[in-house]
Motif scaffolding. Structure first.
Motif, mmCIF file in Angstrom:
data_model
loop_
_atom_site.group_PDB
_atom_site.id
_atom_site.type_symbol
_atom_site.label_atom_id
_atom_site.label_comp_id
_atom_site.label_asym_id
_atom_site.label_seq_id
_atom_site.Cartn_x
_atom_site.Cartn_y
_atom_site.Cartn_z
ATOM 1 N N GLU A 326 70.640 -38.678 34.957
ATOM 2 C CA GLU A 326 70.283 -37.396 34.347
ATOM 3 C C GLU A 326 71.271 -36.327 34.815
ATOM 4 O O GLU A 326 70.948 -35.440 35.604
ATOM 5 C CB GLU A 326 68.849 -37.007 34.713
ATOM 6 N N SER A 327 72.494 -36.422 34.318
ATOM 7 C CA SER A 327 73.539 -35.508 34.779
ATOM 8 C C SER A 327 74.584 -35.322 33.686
ATOM 9 O O SER A 327 74.753 -36.161 32.801
ATOM 10 C CB SER A 327 74.214 -36.054 36.039
ATOM 11 N N SER A 328 75.285 -34.194 33.774
ATOM 12 C CA SER A 328 76.356 -33.925 32.815
ATOM 13 C C SER A 328 77.501 -34.910 32.986
ATOM 14 O O SER A 328 78.168 -35.283 32.021
ATOM 15 C CB SER A 328 76.863 -32.489 32.986
ATOM 16 N N ALA A 331 76.558 -38.102 31.166
ATOM 17 C CA ALA A 331 76.621 -37.866 29.715
ATOM 18 C C ALA A 331 78.067 -37.869 29.235
ATOM 19 O O ALA A 331 78.382 -38.399 28.157
ATOM 20 C CB ALA A 331 75.948 -36.542 29.368
ATOM 21 N N GLY A 352 68.640 -38.164 30.029
ATOM 22 C CA GLY A 352 67.801 -37.148 30.649
ATOM 23 C C GLY A 352 66.398 -37.628 30.950
ATOM 24 O O GLY A 352 66.118 -38.834 30.930
ATOM 25 N N TYR A 369 70.925 -33.995 28.945
ATOM 26 C CA TYR A 369 72.340 -33.679 28.784
ATOM 27 C C TYR A 369 72.857 -34.404 27.543
ATOM 28 O O TYR A 369 72.560 -35.586 27.330
ATOM 29 C CB TYR A 369 73.146 -34.105 30.009
ATOM 30 N N VAL A 380 79.865 -30.909 26.676
ATOM 31 C CA VAL A 380 78.638 -31.426 27.291
ATOM 32 C C VAL A 380 77.670 -30.266 27.422
ATOM 33 O O VAL A 380 78.033 -29.198 27.945
ATOM 34 C CB VAL A 380 78.898 -32.055 28.675
ATOM 35 N N LYS A 381 76.471 -30.453 26.952
ATOM 36 C CA LYS A 381 75.489 -29.366 26.929
ATOM 37 C C LYS A 381 74.249 -29.758 27.721
ATOM 38 O O LYS A 381 73.737 -30.862 27.594
ATOM 39 C CB LYS A 381 75.102 -29.038 25.488
ATOM 40 N N GLU A 382 73.789 -28.815 28.555
ATOM 41 C CA GLU A 382 72.534 -29.003 29.295
ATOM 42 C C GLU A 382 71.409 -28.297 28.554
ATOM 43 O O GLU A 382 71.554 -27.162 28.119
ATOM 44 C CB GLU A 382 72.655 -28.420 30.704
#
Length: 414
Positions: A326-328, A331, A352, A369, A380-382
């Motif tokens: 679960e991280s950029s 992703a 995520g 992400y 990359v978008k959170e």
């Protein structure tokens, strides 16, 4: 003209069938400029049906009924309407001939109760039924009119299109035209705030906002003397809306976001692939619902585990160990691996926490992400969703993925 829709049938009242007739008729009547004031549902009971007719006529000039025109004893609509409008039933010879023809085609004899269907109010305008056996009719008295149609949707829609709509158009005094705008990325309350001066000043056209699972709809409607006048008024209002919230509008034609994205991909002949973790293939499901998408949709990989991410997408083990799935960072490596694997012009990844468990203060449920590559552009978008409902989070994550693709396509002017 003020109108009520009256659905007749115990099976409808008890929820044994879904009443799609009312939705269809409301839409069609609005387009004709008729003001639908009430929806009523009543069982197969003559006394209660008569009460509903009397109630509806207190405020309405037109009642549209569906159901209760069959040959059995509990089909009482025709008899009740005839009595309420002070008429009497007589044999309608054209309907009788049509029933005989139906019986001959089916190779069955006419039964006694079939003759009941050919009995019509003496003053009625009769609507033949070329999709079934029960004719419909319109009956008027003292400026009040009841239009009766069969209950099965296929028969009702055919009769409406070919018989009832042309009949009602003769008394049409105005035309209603509307557009439904679809928006993503803004809540209903925020949307209303942005448009408050337009909403407060509205007379015609009118503006109405609606919330819909992670997105919003905006209906702009105008009632004018002609279709061209109504269309012009709606178009002018839509332009004013776009000046305020245009960045959130993805459709002016009430289309789903997946439909909008899919059509743009097909039109631009732009290939796309996806790799999904927390959504488990839902993005692929949404996109492949679009007809013709096979021209551009390459594949979607559901890489749920660490091992799948490493094996299928070449995500580094140290990246997973250091940052977690679960991280950029993950992703990004997922979408880069997908690009290397497929060569699609657009590649998109998602990973995520959709819940309901597994969250922490640092990484709460609802944190996702999304990585996306379009040609030489990478992003990359959170996204943080304040919801512990797993299915809602998964659904919203897919909308976010579609929105990112849509915005990238817009920037490329596809």
């Amino acid at each position: 003209m003020k109108t009520a829709i009256l659905s007749v049938g115990t099976e409808v009242l008890f929820g044994q069938i879904t009443n799609t007739n009312t939705v269809y008729l409301s839409q069609q009547l609005n387009l004709l400029g008729f003001d639908v004031m009430y929806h009523y549902t009543v069982g197969d009971n003559s006394g209660r049906l008569a009460e509903m007719i009397e109630l509806a006529f207190r405020d309405c000039d037109l009642i549209i009924t569906t159901g209760g025109l069959g040959p059995t004893e509990d089909d009482l609509t025709k008899e009740t309407v005839c009595q309420a409008l002070h008429d009497q039933l007589v044999m309608h010879e054209p309907s009788l001939r049509a029933l005989h023809e139906i019986a001959e085609k089916r190779g069955r004899p006419m039964t006694e109760n079939n003759y009941k269907q050919a009995m019509m109010p003496s003053r009625a305008t009769v609507f033949d039924n070329d999709a079934g056996s029960a004719p419909g009719f319109a009956l008027s008295e003292g400026g009040k009119t009841v239009v009766c149609m069969p209950g099965p949707p296929r028969e009702m829609i055919r009769m409406w299109e070919r018989r009832v709509q042309p009949y009602l158009e003769k008394s049409q005094t105005a035309v209603i035209y509307y557009k439904t705008l679809r928006l993503f990325g803004i809540g209903e309350s925020s949307l209303e705030t942005e448009l408050l001066n337009l909403i407060d000043a509205q007379t015609d056209p009118t503006i109405a906002t609606y919330a819909k699972e992670g997105e919003c709809s905006l209906r702009i409607a105008s009632k004018r003397n002609s279709l061209s006048e109504a269309q012009r008024a709606v178009s002018e209002m839509a332009e004013q809306v776009a000046e305020r919230v245009g960045q959130y509008i993805y459709s002016y034609d009430d289309e789903e976001l997946a439909q909008v994205v899919g059509k743009k991909l097909i039109k631009g002949k732009i290939s796309i692939s996806a790799c999904e973790s927390c959504t488990g293939g839902l993005f692929a499901g949404a996109l492949t619902s679009v007809p013709g998408i096979s021209e551009v949709f390459d594949r979607s990989l559901v890489t749920y585990t660490y091992n799948a991410k490493m094996k299928e997408l070449a995500v580094k083990e140290e990246t997973l160990s250091k940052y977690t799935a679960e991280s950029s960072q993950v992703a990004l490596e997922m979408v880069q691996g997908l690009k290397e694997k497929t060569g699609s012009r657009i590649c998109i990844s998602v990973t995520g926490l959709t819940g309901p468990g597994g969250g922490s203060p640092e990484k709460p449920v609802g944190l996702i992400y999304i990585g996306c590559i379009f040609d030489d552009r990478t992003e990359v978008k959170e996204i943080r969703m304040r919801n512990v409902n797993r299915e809602w989070n998964r659904h919203y994550a897919v909308l976010c993925m579609l929105d990112i693709v849509n915005k990238m396509l817009e920037q490329k002017a596809v």
